[in-house]
Design an enzyme around this catalytic site. Structure first.
Site, PDB file in Angstrom:
ATOM      1  N   PHE A 151       0.877  -1.221  -0.207  1.00  0.00           N
ATOM      2  CA  PHE A 151      -0.096   0.021   0.074  1.00  0.00           C
ATOM      3  C   PHE A 151       0.969   1.259  -0.152  1.00  0.00           C
ATOM      4  CE2 PHE A 151       0.858   0.072   4.624  1.00  0.00           C
ATOM      5  CZ  PHE A 151       1.114   1.466   4.778  1.00  0.00           C
ATOM      6  N   LYS A 175      -1.231  -7.343  -9.343  1.00  0.00           N
ATOM      7  CA  LYS A 175      -2.066  -7.166  -8.023  1.00  0.00           C
ATOM      8  C   LYS A 175      -1.817  -6.141  -7.330  1.00  0.00           C
ATOM      9  CE  LYS A 175      -2.860  -8.440  -4.299  1.00  0.00           C
ATOM     10  NZ  LYS A 175      -3.474  -7.299  -3.452  1.00  0.00           N
ATOM     11  N   GLU A 178      -4.985  -3.739  -1.910  1.00  0.00           N
ATOM     12  CA  GLU A 178      -6.315  -3.352  -2.289  1.00  0.00           C
ATOM     13  C   GLU A 178      -6.713  -2.040  -1.308  1.00  0.00           C
ATOM     14  OE1 GLU A 178      -4.812  -5.654  -0.473  1.00  0.00           O
ATOM     15  OE2 GLU A 178      -5.729  -6.673   1.086  1.00  0.00           O
ATOM     16  N   SER A 228       5.305  -6.792   3.659  1.00  0.00           N
ATOM     17  CA  SER A 228       6.059  -7.051   4.888  1.00  0.00           C
ATOM     18  C   SER A 228       6.702  -8.538   4.696  1.00  0.00           C
ATOM     19  CB  SER A 228       4.669  -7.425   5.739  1.00  0.00           C
ATOM     20  OG  SER A 228       3.915  -8.275   5.406  1.00  0.00           O
ATOM     21  N   CYS A 283       9.540   2.006   3.532  1.00  0.00           N
ATOM     22  CA  CYS A 283      10.360   0.784   3.737  1.00  0.00           C
ATOM     23  C   CYS A 283      11.691   1.365   4.020  1.00  0.00           C
ATOM     24  CB  CYS A 283      10.378  -0.260   2.705  1.00  0.00           C
ATOM     25  SG  CYS A 283      11.090   0.186   1.221  1.00  0.00           S
ATOM     26  N   GLU A 383       9.036  -3.895  12.894  1.00  0.00           N
ATOM     27  CA  GLU A 383       8.984  -2.856  12.096  1.00  0.00           C
ATOM     28  C   GLU A 383       7.678  -2.157  12.723  1.00  0.00           C
ATOM     29  OE1 GLU A 383       7.744  -3.920   8.152  1.00  0.00           O
ATOM     30  OE2 GLU A 383       9.080  -2.063   7.252  1.00  0.00           O
TER      31      GLU A 383
HETATM   32  P1  NAD Z   1       1.472  -6.463   3.129  1.00  0.00           P
HETATM   33  O1  NAD Z   1       2.517  -7.504   3.262  1.00  0.00           O
HETATM   34  O2  NAD Z   1       0.504  -6.440   4.161  1.00  0.00           O
HETATM   35  O3  NAD Z   1       0.947  -6.640   1.897  1.00  0.00           O
HETATM   36  C1  NAD Z   1       1.702  -6.639   0.530  1.00  0.00           C
HETATM   37  C2  NAD Z   1       0.759  -7.403  -0.629  1.00  0.00           C
HETATM   38  O4  NAD Z   1       0.276  -8.611  -0.144  1.00  0.00           O
HETATM   39  C3  NAD Z   1      -0.537  -6.692  -0.770  1.00  0.00           C
HETATM   40  O5  NAD Z   1      -0.822  -6.729  -2.298  1.00  0.00           O
HETATM   41  C4  NAD Z   1      -1.385  -7.377   0.086  1.00  0.00           C
HETATM   42  O6  NAD Z   1      -2.846  -7.646  -0.628  1.00  0.00           O
HETATM   43  C5  NAD Z   1      -0.849  -8.837  -0.004  1.00  0.00           C
HETATM   44  N1  NAD Z   1      -1.219  -9.763   1.135  1.00  0.00           N
HETATM   45  C6  NAD Z   1      -1.396  -9.164   2.428  1.00  0.00           C
HETATM   46  N2  NAD Z   1      -1.581 -10.258   3.147  1.00  0.00           N
HETATM   47  C7  NAD Z   1      -1.508 -11.273   2.343  1.00  0.00           C
HETATM   48  C8  NAD Z   1      -1.511 -12.660   2.614  1.00  0.00           C
HETATM   49  N3  NAD Z   1      -1.843 -13.445   3.972  1.00  0.00           N
HETATM   50  N4  NAD Z   1      -1.102 -13.767   1.635  1.00  0.00           N
HETATM   51  C9  NAD Z   1      -0.933 -13.401   0.587  1.00  0.00           C
HETATM   52  N5  NAD Z   1      -0.910 -12.015  -0.163  1.00  0.00           N
HETATM   53  C10 NAD Z   1      -1.140 -11.085   1.251  1.00  0.00           C
HETATM   54  O7  NAD Z   1       2.426  -5.083   3.201  1.00  0.00           O
HETATM   55  P2  NAD Z   1       1.803  -3.661   3.188  1.00  0.00           P
HETATM   56  O8  NAD Z   1       1.272  -3.330   4.643  1.00  0.00           O
HETATM   57  O9  NAD Z   1       0.849  -3.211   2.044  1.00  0.00           O
HETATM   58  O10 NAD Z   1       3.238  -2.909   2.974  1.00  0.00           O
HETATM   59  C11 NAD Z   1       3.910  -2.305   3.861  1.00  0.00           C
HETATM   60  C12 NAD Z   1       5.319  -3.462   4.147  1.00  0.00           C
HETATM   61  O11 NAD Z   1       5.648  -3.209   2.872  1.00  0.00           O
HETATM   62  C13 NAD Z   1       6.057  -3.003   4.894  1.00  0.00           C
HETATM   63  O12 NAD Z   1       6.628  -4.341   5.665  1.00  0.00           O
HETATM   64  C14 NAD Z   1       7.246  -2.448   4.199  1.00  0.00           C
HETATM   65  O13 NAD Z   1       8.365  -2.422   4.728  1.00  0.00           O
HETATM   66  C15 NAD Z   1       7.280  -3.040   3.012  1.00  0.00           C
HETATM   67  N6  NAD Z   1       7.628  -2.846   1.999  1.00  0.00           N
HETATM   68  C16 NAD Z   1       9.156  -2.983   1.602  1.00  0.00           C
HETATM   69  C17 NAD Z   1       9.685  -2.080   0.341  1.00  0.00           C
HETATM   70  C18 NAD Z   1      10.864  -3.173   0.055  1.00  0.00           C
HETATM   71  O14 NAD Z   1      11.497  -2.588  -1.060  1.00  0.00           O
HETATM   72  N7  NAD Z   1      11.549  -3.691   0.728  1.00  0.00           N
HETATM   73  C19 NAD Z   1       9.087  -1.315  -0.288  1.00  0.00           C
HETATM   74  C20 NAD Z   1       7.903  -0.832   0.102  1.00  0.00           C
HETATM   75  C21 NAD Z   1       7.249  -1.568   1.352  1.00  0.00           C
END
Ligand code: NAD
Length: 497
Positions: A151, A175, A178, A228, A283, A383
């Site tokens: 997000f 994808k 959401e 994450s 991040c 985090e």
């Molecule tokens: P998230 O892991 O909750 O979601 C990421 C994606 O995974 C979304 O598209 C989501 O719909 C999907 N998802 C969520 N739960 C899932 C599940 N149980 N099974 C399969 N798919 C699932 O992350 P977020 O809250 O959207 O974003 C923030 C996180 O992203 C933070 O941890 C941040 O550090 C990380 N991030 C990392 C980088 C990097 O380059 N390392 C860059 C941006 C964000």
């Protein structure tokens, strides 16, 4: 008034799919639901993959010249209408408009890099490797590639991947998160306007069901994931078990090491910018400042002064910092403040109860500063992903380095010092993928690649830049001989001359 529902984007047009599940999309600065987004079923994902698969042979066969022209046209549309996209980011993510503009600028860099695809993906040629024999290599697209994004950068993170994937001749199923899904449709539609054939860039909205469908789908060749750490690990393991090429970038806990000789005004500016920009939902945000004594007290005074000037509010009103993404996330982040006190830290600035320029129901949490955070506390190890800056005091460079290297994460880090030798030692010794020297958020520019170490990234290929050209193509090496009168008859060994 009926609530608007955001559809998927498949084969160059909106697509409702069969699933009846939806999720709310908030305006986090107002705390209200502004639309619903469809949550795809496995069958809906199948339809998007089928469209991408149907478009793949034609797109892979399209000349470099034609593909490049479409990339340039997309770049022009994106640049001309970036304010429109920035407004979408601010309304669904909450980040302030100037920050949304910065996000798009970093995405544009990747689009511009991808405009060079003909140079980047061309092969090599070696003449006369053996008598009358030449060897050359070429890179070809993978086919259908999947992208799953978080997000916090609804435009930039998808743009870390799709411009290079598409320029290299692949077709895409994206994808997005959401929580702020509209930017993905906007970009796919703009690409269609730029002349991209239908089916090359598809967007499916959804949650775990659609992610699993992408990971398991036999017609998807690769998955690029950002999110994450626990989900990144899951995606990496499930995707590779299904035989795919997977790059999965995870979470972070970025430390900034401040040596006593550093310019403390620069450090204070940098800590505030990198700690609270985008409400800490980056991040590459700095979440821990490691102060090598005796600088901590003076530095905290300077940071507090700057924090007092920050304006928190609706991103459309010229504020410095917006809300958090959802109420649940805001409450989770706020929960760490109680924990910090319980664990013996000093809550120097408490962001709860700030006065806000905007609606009272927004998901607000003001900039927060916590001193003397014990490294055994979850406040230090987890985090938090919010506007919370922790201070840890150490007695030496070595103690600071040891702390950073012991972290589960290795995304970004920074050292602040005027000692070139110390900085050079740090860049050699620290086990982190992206390092800033007197730069707090060392996100590499588009012609380098982005990625962390340890639990911040799974797979050995980084995002964008040269790594992406490699990730989104497969190499062939060709050894050729055209018969001429000198051809040498039978020889059962490898040719040696
Ligand atoms: P998230 O892991 O909750 O979601 C990421 C994606 O995974 C979304 O598209 C989501 O719909 C999907 N998802 C969520 N739960 C899932 C599940 N149980 N099974 C399969 N798919 C699932 O992350 P977020 O809250 O959207 O974003 C923030 C996180 O992203 C933070 O941890 C941040 O550090 C990380 N991030 C990392 C980088 C990097 O380059 N390392 C860059 C941006 C964000």
């Amino acid at each position: 008034m009926a609530t608007e529902i955001l559809d998927h984007w498949v084969a160059g047009k909106t697509f409702k799919g069969a699933s009846t599940r939806t999720a709310p999309v908030y305006n986090p600065a107002q705390g209200v639901v502004q639309k619903e987004v469809r949550l795809a079923s496995t069958k809906d994902v199948d339809a998007a993959v089928a469209a991408a698969k149907a478009a793949a042979p034609g797109w892979a066969d399209t000349s470099w010249a034609k593909r490049t022209a479409i990339m340039f046209a997309f770049r022009e549309i994106l640049n001309a209408r970036k304010d429109e996209l920035a407004a979408i980011l601010t309304s669904e993510h909450g980040k302030v408009l100037s920050d949304a503009g910065g996000e798009i600028a970093r995405g544009l860099e990747v689009v511009e890099f991808a405009c060079n695809i003909a140079h980047l993906a061309k092969g090599e040629y070696a003449e006369q490797v053996s008598t009358g024999v030449d060897v050359y290599s070429l890179r070809q697209p993978l086919g259908v590639v999947g992208i799953i994004s978080p997000f916090n950068f609804p435009a930039m993170v998808p743009m870390w991947f799709f411009p290079i994937a598409i320029a290299a001749g692949n077709t895409v199923v994206l994808k997005p998160s959401e929580k702020d899904p509209t930017a993905a449709n906007w970009m796919a539609k703009a690409f269609t306007e730029a002349g991209l054939p239908d089916g090359v860039f598809n967007v499916v909205h959804g949650d775990k069901e659609s992610v699993d469908a992408i990971l398991d789908h036999p017609d998807i060749a690769s998955v690029s994931f950002v999110g994450s750490t626990p989900i990144a690990k899951y995606v990496y393991e499930r995707g590779t078990a299904a035989g795919k090429r997977v790059q999965a970038l995870g979470g972070a806990k970025n430390h900034m090491l401040v040596l006593p000789d550093a310019d403390l005004d620069l450090v204070a500016d940098s800590a505030v910018n990198a700690g609270f920009g985008s409400a800490g939902e980056r991040c590459m945000a700095i979440s821990v400042l490691v102060a090598v004594e005796p600088v901590a007290d003076e530095l905290i005074g300077k940071i507090k002064d700057r924090m007092a000037t920050l304006k928190v509010g609706d991103g459309t009103r010229g504020c410095d910092m917006g809300p958090l993404i959802t109420k649940e996330h805001r409450d989770k982040v706020a929960g760490y403040l109680d924990l910090a006190v319980k664990d013996g830290a000093d809550l120097v600035v408490d962001g709860r109860g700030i006065s806000v320029d905007g609606a009272g129901d927004g998901f607000w949490l003001g900039p927060t500063l916590i001193d003397k955070v014990p490294t055994s506390s979850d406040v230090y190890t987890h985090e938090i992903f919010g506007p919370v800056l922790s201070i840890v005091r150490v007695e030496s460079y070595d103690e600071g380095l040891e702390l950073i290297n012991a972290s589960q994460y290795g995304n970004g880090t920074a050292i602040f010092t005027n000692d070139g030798g110390a900085a050079r030692r740090f860049q050699r010794e620290v086990t982190v993928g992206m390092i800033g020297i007197n730069v707090p958020i060392p996100v590499p520019v588009g012609y380098f690649s982005f990625g962390g170490w340890k639990d911040s990234a799974f797979g050995d290929t980084k995002a964008y830049g040269p790594h992406a050209v490699h990730f989104f193509t497969r190499e062939k090496a060709i050894t050729s001989r055209w018969l001429d009168p000198s051809h040498g008859g039978l020889n059962l060994g490898f040719p040696q001359n």
